[in-house]
Design an enzyme around this catalytic site. Structure first.
Site, PDB file in Angstrom:
ATOM      1  N   SER A 200     -11.325 -44.869  -3.898  1.00  0.00           N
ATOM      2  CA  SER A 200     -10.649 -45.078  -2.624  1.00  0.00           C
ATOM      3  C   SER A 200      -9.472 -46.039  -2.714  1.00  0.00           C
ATOM      4  CB  SER A 200     -11.649 -45.582  -1.579  1.00  0.00           C
ATOM      5  OG  SER A 200     -12.697 -44.652  -1.401  1.00  0.00           O
ATOM      6  N   HIS A 246      -9.815 -50.759   0.013  1.00  0.00           N
ATOM      7  CA  HIS A 246      -8.848 -49.914   0.703  1.00  0.00           C
ATOM      8  C   HIS A 246      -7.546 -50.660   0.978  1.00  0.00           C
ATOM      9  CE1 HIS A 246     -12.063 -46.907   2.410  1.00  0.00           C
ATOM     10  NE2 HIS A 246     -12.171 -47.124   1.112  1.00  0.00           N
TER      11      HIS A 246
END
Length: 295
Positions: A200, A246
């Site tokens: 991610s 993230h």
């Protein structure tokens, strides 16, 4: 309803499509032949962009067509398969996913973890104990099928166009710097005993770089912004999601992506790879800082 007749006023004002990829809308035209071209087909020229055919035909100055190799928007070499690295990255993630399910104990050796078990139990393992490789291996490790499926779809959707626009070396640098930045921020701000895994961080880096590229090409920003906002909402509302990874990947992707597409032509490689080196220096520094805190 009958099809719109060719040459009608509505057709004349429609958005042009790439002459090599009719399904792709574009506002960019070759500076020599004026045919519409998409980012994958654009070759950076001294003024504007040219299509591959015009580049291969030579510059009209008497130089051989091979005198100047075709270049991508960011200055990379135009490859025969512009999505090769994206395919390889997807393959590595899938291979690790299969390996982890064939040998479950392998998962513990690949995930990102600061230090485990907590004091006073010994011996401990993790990044704080010198296992820096976990910052990289965790980028390719997934346990749940939905996790790898979502990440690989995002990688394919975002990675292919970016690889074509940047070139292989610059695209690979973007991917790894973004992934490492996500791992580092998770290591820095997350609980040292919490295991983190997944691509991610790198994917969010591709999101950031895609937004920068679309802005550079003056494309409609609303689709990528909407998708990014949705992903950020999930990041901060769903349980068991590392928001640190993230955000770290996103910030690194924006910084590196901006350097890739806005670097001045006369010192392009210096700015592009210098920015990557600077980001890596920050990553190393933050990792050393967190390690000192935990040890």
């Amino acid at each position: 309803m009958d099809d719109q007749a060719a040459g009608s006023p509505q057709d004349a004002h429609s958005v042009p499509h790439c002459y090599r990829h009719p399904d792709r809308e574009t506002g960019i035209r070759c500076t020599r032949c004026e045919r519409p071209i998409c980012p994958e087909c654009m070759v950076n020229a001294s003024v504007g962009f040219q299509c591959p055919e015009c580049v291969r035909s030579g510059s009209g100055t008497g130089h051989a067509p091979t005198a100047a190799m075709p270049r991508t928007l960011a200055g990379g070499t135009v490859a025969a398969d512009p999505h090769l690295l994206t395919k390889i990255l997807v393959g590595i993630n899938v291979a690790v996913f299969i390996a982890v399910h064939l040998r479950e104990s392998l998962l513990n050796d690949l995930v990102l973890i600061g230090r485990w078990p907590p004091a006073p139990f010994l011996p401990t393992e993790g990044v704080a104990d010198g296992e820096w490789y976990r910052l990289v291996t965790s980028m390719f490790t997934h346990e749940e099928i939905w996790h790898i499926a979502f990440n690989m779809l995002s990688l394919w959707w975002l990675g292919g166009p970016l690889e074509a626009a940047l070139g292989r070396a610059r695209y690979l640098a973007l991917y790894f710097v973004s992934g490492l930045a996500g791992s580092t921020l998770a290591y820095l701000l997350g609980a040292p005993t919490t295991a983190t895994l997944g691509a991610s961080g790198a994917i969010f880096g591709l999101f950031g770089a895609t937004a920068v590229l679309m802005r550079r090409l003056d494309y409609d920003m609303r689709p990528i912004i909407a998708l990014l906002v949705i992903n950020l909402i999930f990041t901060f509302t769903w349980a068991n999601i590392s928001w640190q990874a993230h955000i770290g990947g996103l910030v690194a992707g924006v910084v590196v992506g901006y350097a890739m597409v806005h670097a001045p032509r006369e010192r392009r490689s210096l700015v592009q790879y210098g920015t990557c080196a600077l980001m890596l220096a920050v990553i190393v520094g933050l990792t050393l800082l967190r390690t000192a805190q935990l040890t």
